[in-house]
Design an enzyme around this catalytic site. Structure first.
Site, PDB file in Angstrom:
ATOM      1  N   ASN A   9     -10.563  -6.387   3.508  1.00  0.00           N
ATOM      2  CA  ASN A   9      -9.498  -7.346   3.824  1.00  0.00           C
ATOM      3  C   ASN A   9      -8.173  -6.621   3.600  1.00  0.00           C
ATOM      4  OD1 ASN A   9      -7.656  -9.391   3.993  1.00  0.00           O
ATOM      5  ND2 ASN A   9      -8.412 -10.543   2.223  1.00  0.00           N
ATOM      6  N   TRP A  10      -7.549  -6.239   4.687  1.00  0.00           N
ATOM      7  CA  TRP A  10      -6.317  -5.442   4.583  1.00  0.00           C
ATOM      8  C   TRP A  10      -5.114  -6.304   4.195  1.00  0.00           C
ATOM      9  CZ3 TRP A  10      -6.340  -1.675   9.463  1.00  0.00           C
ATOM     10  CH2 TRP A  10      -7.480  -0.872   9.399  1.00  0.00           C
ATOM     11  N   LYS A  11      -5.276  -7.614   4.210  1.00  0.00           N
ATOM     12  CA  LYS A  11      -4.181  -8.552   3.891  1.00  0.00           C
ATOM     13  C   LYS A  11      -2.954  -8.203   4.750  1.00  0.00           C
ATOM     14  CE  LYS A  11      -6.350  -9.276  -0.545  1.00  0.00           C
ATOM     15  NZ  LYS A  11      -6.226  -9.578  -1.968  1.00  0.00           N
ATOM     16  N   HIS A  96      -9.324 -17.888   2.088  1.00  0.00           N
ATOM     17  CA  HIS A  96      -9.011 -16.919   1.030  1.00  0.00           C
ATOM     18  C   HIS A  96      -8.134 -17.586  -0.026  1.00  0.00           C
ATOM     19  CE1 HIS A  96      -7.474 -13.410  -1.056  1.00  0.00           C
ATOM     20  NE2 HIS A  96      -8.532 -12.776  -0.583  1.00  0.00           N
ATOM     21  N   GLU A  98      -5.624 -16.602  -1.519  1.00  0.00           N
ATOM     22  CA  GLU A  98      -4.181 -16.461  -1.303  1.00  0.00           C
ATOM     23  C   GLU A  98      -3.682 -17.510  -0.314  1.00  0.00           C
ATOM     24  OE1 GLU A  98      -4.333 -12.291  -0.411  1.00  0.00           O
ATOM     25  OE2 GLU A  98      -4.820 -11.899  -2.509  1.00  0.00           O
ATOM     26  N   GLU A 168     -14.844 -14.847  -4.979  1.00  0.00           N
ATOM     27  CA  GLU A 168     -13.713 -14.043  -5.425  1.00  0.00           C
ATOM     28  C   GLU A 168     -13.001 -14.773  -6.565  1.00  0.00           C
ATOM     29  OE1 GLU A 168     -12.365 -11.205  -2.088  1.00  0.00           O
ATOM     30  OE2 GLU A 168     -11.291 -13.068  -1.801  1.00  0.00           O
ATOM     31  N   GLY A 174      -6.667  -8.209  -7.179  1.00  0.00           N
ATOM     32  CA  GLY A 174      -5.457  -7.403  -7.240  1.00  0.00           C
ATOM     33  C   GLY A 174      -4.957  -7.160  -8.655  1.00  0.00           C
ATOM     34  N   SER A 214     -11.015  -6.635  -7.142  1.00  0.00           N
ATOM     35  CA  SER A 214     -10.888  -5.296  -7.737  1.00  0.00           C
ATOM     36  C   SER A 214     -12.163  -4.469  -7.626  1.00  0.00           C
ATOM     37  CB  SER A 214     -10.428  -5.403  -9.199  1.00  0.00           C
ATOM     38  OG  SER A 214      -9.164  -6.038  -9.262  1.00  0.00           O
ATOM     39  N   GLY A 235     -10.159  -5.693  -1.178  1.00  0.00           N
ATOM     40  CA  GLY A 235      -8.735  -5.754  -0.842  1.00  0.00           C
ATOM     41  C   GLY A 235      -8.101  -4.384  -0.962  1.00  0.00           C
ATOM     42  N   GLY A 236      -7.441  -4.143  -2.093  1.00  0.00           N
ATOM     43  CA  GLY A 236      -6.670  -2.910  -2.292  1.00  0.00           C
ATOM     44  C   GLY A 236      -7.413  -1.631  -1.922  1.00  0.00           C
TER      45      GLY A 236
HETATM   46  P1  13P Z   1      -8.597  -6.717  -4.432  1.00  0.00           P
HETATM   47  O1  13P Z   1      -9.807  -5.883  -4.079  1.00  0.00           O
HETATM   48  O2  13P Z   1      -7.306  -6.037  -4.145  1.00  0.00           O
HETATM   49  O3  13P Z   1      -8.697  -7.241  -5.831  1.00  0.00           O
HETATM   50  O4  13P Z   1      -8.622  -8.000  -3.458  1.00  0.00           O
HETATM   51  C1  13P Z   1      -9.783  -8.730  -3.329  1.00  0.00           C
HETATM   52  C2  13P Z   1      -9.607  -9.701  -2.224  1.00  0.00           C
HETATM   53  O5  13P Z   1      -8.824 -10.631  -2.312  1.00  0.00           O
HETATM   54  C3  13P Z   1     -10.379  -9.486  -0.992  1.00  0.00           C
HETATM   55  O6  13P Z   1     -10.296 -10.578  -0.155  1.00  0.00           O
END
Ligand code: 13P
Length: 260
Positions: A9-11, A96, A98, A168, A174, A214, A235-236
């Site tokens: 997930n590149w956000k 998600h 977020e 999640e 993050g 993470s 994510g990251g």
């Molecule tokens: P991180 O891997 O940056 O913690 O993000 C997880 C995430 O929200 C994937 O959708």
């Protein structure tokens, strides 16, 4: 064993189409043609077209990060599932945290999006998970069950079997704080039991439940080795090809070894 599924997930990253293309090219080269571990990337919508062109001929799926539940109409700023499919998407992330927490997206909206996605043949990745406060108040299972009750409402067992869930924990996203494999496995087992009670054992055993929060190359193997963790939503670490590919490799290693 359910096939493991690693999705990036590149956000809202990276900031240019050039960088998105470079990342997609590196991921494509590293993944190669082996499809025994499922892999997908979910770039920002404006880069879907560029990334789709890069991924052509590769087994890597292409996902959007959100969609509207209506097929068309006066919904400024929104994208329909059909538009996403037209541009090459095979997957879509829904609900998600977020969006749930930052943008007040509700289970009812996520449920409407889910039915729309299934209706046109997009593979949905539905996110669920508790906040730190909820975990500390010992409400994790109740929160996750409530989110599943609302966001998965009205699905047939056959439809449910095709949905990917991503557990999640919000406190692990993050932050560098990862749920330990046993903490994550405990919630995944609860999710599997909940699915069994609502949809039956055979369906529950087919549902892929990813872990997200993470995930990095150095913790992926242990998480993915847990019996009910069927992949990762990253994510990251999905923004660095080497890190993302390290997680894909960990999934391949777990697949080769098999789970207990
Ligand atoms: P991180 O891997 O940056 O913690 O993000 C997880 C995430 O929200 C994937 O959708």
């Amino acid at each position: 064993m359910r096939p493991l599924f690693i999705a990036g997930n590149w956000k809202m990253n990276p900031s240019t189409s050039e960088a998105a293309v470079a990342l997609a090219e590196a991921v494509k080269a590293g993944v190669g043609t082996s499809a025994e571990v499922r892999v997908a990337v979910c770039p920002p919508s404006v880069f879907l077209h560029h990334v789709d062109a890069v991924l052509s001929g590769s087994p890597i799926g292409l996902g959007a990060q959100n969609m509207h539940w209506k097929p068309d109409g006066a919904y400024t700023g929104e994208l329909s599932g059909a538009m996403l499919q037209d541009i090459g998407c095979t997957h879509v992330i829904l609900g998600h945290s977020e969006r749930r927490h930052g943008l007040h997206e509700t289970d009812a909206q996520i449920n409407a999006k889910l039915h729309a996605a299934i209706g046109i043949g997009l593979i949905p990745i539905v996110c669920i998970g508790e906040t730190l406060e909820e975990r500390q108040a010992d409400q994790t299972n109740d929160v996750v069950a409530g989110q599943m009750t609302g966001s998965l409402a009205g699905l047939s067992p056959e439809q449910m079997a095709g949905v990917v869930l991503a557990y999640e924990p919000v406190w692990a996203i993050g932050t560098g704080l990862t749920a330990t494999p046993s903490q994550a496995q405990a919630v995944h087992e609860f999710i599997r039991d909940w699915l069994t009670s609502k949809f039956g054992e055979a369906t529950a055993q087919r549902v892929v439940v990813q872990y997200g929060g993470s995930v990095k190359p150095d913790n992926a193997a242990e998480l993915l080795g847990a019996p009910d963790i069927d992949g990762a939503l990253v994510g990251g670490a999905s923004l660095k090809a080497a890190d993302f590919l390290g997680i894909v490799q960990a999934a391949r290693d777990v697949t080769a070894k098999g789970k207990p």
